[in-house]
Design a protein around this motif. Sequence first.
Motif, PDB file in Angstrom:
ATOM      1  N   TYR A  27       0.866  -1.380   0.006  1.00  0.00           N
ATOM      2  CA  TYR A  27      -0.033   0.036  -0.122  1.00  0.00           C
ATOM      3  C   TYR A  27       0.705   1.345  -0.186  1.00  0.00           C
ATOM      4  CZ  TYR A  27      -3.703  -3.243   1.505  1.00  0.00           C
ATOM      5  OH  TYR A  27      -4.619  -4.428   1.347  1.00  0.00           O
ATOM      6  N   GLU A  31       2.343   3.232  -7.521  1.00  0.00           N
ATOM      7  CA  GLU A  31       1.246   2.819  -8.407  1.00  0.00           C
ATOM      8  C   GLU A  31      -0.205   2.909  -7.501  1.00  0.00           C
ATOM      9  OE1 GLU A  31      -0.141  -1.013 -10.991  1.00  0.00           O
ATOM     10  OE2 GLU A  31       1.957  -1.063 -10.021  1.00  0.00           O
ATOM     11  N   PHE A  32       0.071   2.245  -6.349  1.00  0.00           N
ATOM     12  CA  PHE A  32      -0.942   2.290  -5.600  1.00  0.00           C
ATOM     13  C   PHE A  32      -1.945   3.771  -5.303  1.00  0.00           C
ATOM     14  CE2 PHE A  32      -3.400   2.236  -1.406  1.00  0.00           C
ATOM     15  CZ  PHE A  32      -4.169   1.221  -1.493  1.00  0.00           C
ATOM     16  N   LYS A  34      -1.488   6.319  -6.961  1.00  0.00           N
ATOM     17  CA  LYS A  34      -2.036   6.875  -7.958  1.00  0.00           C
ATOM     18  C   LYS A  34      -3.511   6.384  -8.204  1.00  0.00           C
ATOM     19  CE  LYS A  34       1.942   8.316 -10.960  1.00  0.00           C
ATOM     20  NZ  LYS A  34       2.654   8.150 -12.074  1.00  0.00           N
ATOM     21  N   GLU A  35      -3.602   5.004  -8.129  1.00  0.00           N
ATOM     22  CA  GLU A  35      -4.866   4.306  -8.317  1.00  0.00           C
ATOM     23  C   GLU A  35      -5.829   4.791  -7.117  1.00  0.00           C
ATOM     24  OE1 GLU A  35      -4.058   0.324  -7.803  1.00  0.00           O
ATOM     25  OE2 GLU A  35      -3.132   0.196  -9.689  1.00  0.00           O
ATOM     26  N   GLN A  36      -5.518   5.264  -5.902  1.00  0.00           N
ATOM     27  CA  GLN A  36      -6.562   5.598  -4.778  1.00  0.00           C
ATOM     28  C   GLN A  36      -6.571   6.955  -4.709  1.00  0.00           C
ATOM     29  OE1 GLN A  36      -8.219   3.176  -3.446  1.00  0.00           O
ATOM     30  NE2 GLN A  36      -7.439   1.988  -4.915  1.00  0.00           N
ATOM     31  N   GLN A  37      -5.906   7.726  -5.696  1.00  0.00           N
ATOM     32  CA  GLN A  37      -5.906   9.253  -5.413  1.00  0.00           C
ATOM     33  C   GLN A  37      -7.426   9.827  -5.430  1.00  0.00           C
ATOM     34  OE1 GLN A  37      -3.909  11.724  -7.963  1.00  0.00           O
ATOM     35  NE2 GLN A  37      -4.262  13.722  -6.770  1.00  0.00           N
ATOM     36  N   ALA A 187       0.478  12.935 -10.824  1.00  0.00           N
ATOM     37  CA  ALA A 187       0.389  12.104 -12.081  1.00  0.00           C
ATOM     38  C   ALA A 187       1.334  12.140 -13.203  1.00  0.00           C
ATOM     39  CB  ALA A 187      -0.775  12.969 -13.081  1.00  0.00           C
TER      40      ALA A 187
END
Length: 228
Positions: A27, A31-32, A34-37, A187
């Motif tokens: 976590y 990558e995580f 960015k996915e959860q932003q 990003a």
Amino acid sequence: MNKTQITLLVTVIILVALFFIFDLGRYFNLEFLKEQQAVMDAFYEREPLTTTVSYFLLYVIITGLSLPGAAILTLAAGAIFGLLWGTIVVSFASTIGATLAFLVSRYLFREAIQGRFADKLTAINRGMDEEGAFYLFTLRLVPIFPFFIINLVMGLTTIRVLTFFLVSQVGMLAGTIVYVNAGTQIAKVEQLKDIASPELILSFVLLGIFPLLAKKTVDYLKRRKIHR
């Protein structure tokens, strides 16, 4: 070690072990984040106080236990809170967490190490008593020294807790601003090493070394004047 020290040591070991056993490190990656932003932004809009307090406590725990993840959490602060508020939150959370790690190291290991290697550590302790703040400030600004190692090693020296806290607060501020600012444009960040360019690292090194060199120069000039 007394019973309290043993209990603390076992607790720390268990917590660190659980972090790796359950692979919680997954976590704390770019990558995580960015996915959860979008999810984190939405939650912050609904529950700003809960988000801030939860983030603050998580940061303190991660740094206090010397676990990996501080850099990602700092980026997350920029992404969620913005530059100003993110910098304030991270600055205090990172310093408190670092001080906790410092205190754990001092409470658990300093007495044993100082007792066993007292003769070899005399010069180091004397240097820390005289110039500990300058050394610590330099270490905090130079990115090549891992954050958690500085906390643990300083706990084995004679530097005062308040000095450690205040110098760490100031010394880590520049790096905090850089990472939080990068988080506001998450990003565009592909990997952590993109944030700290060689030029930026060199600037930190020079900034960190300058106060120590300045003090050494002043001390040298004073000694020359006395001996004349």
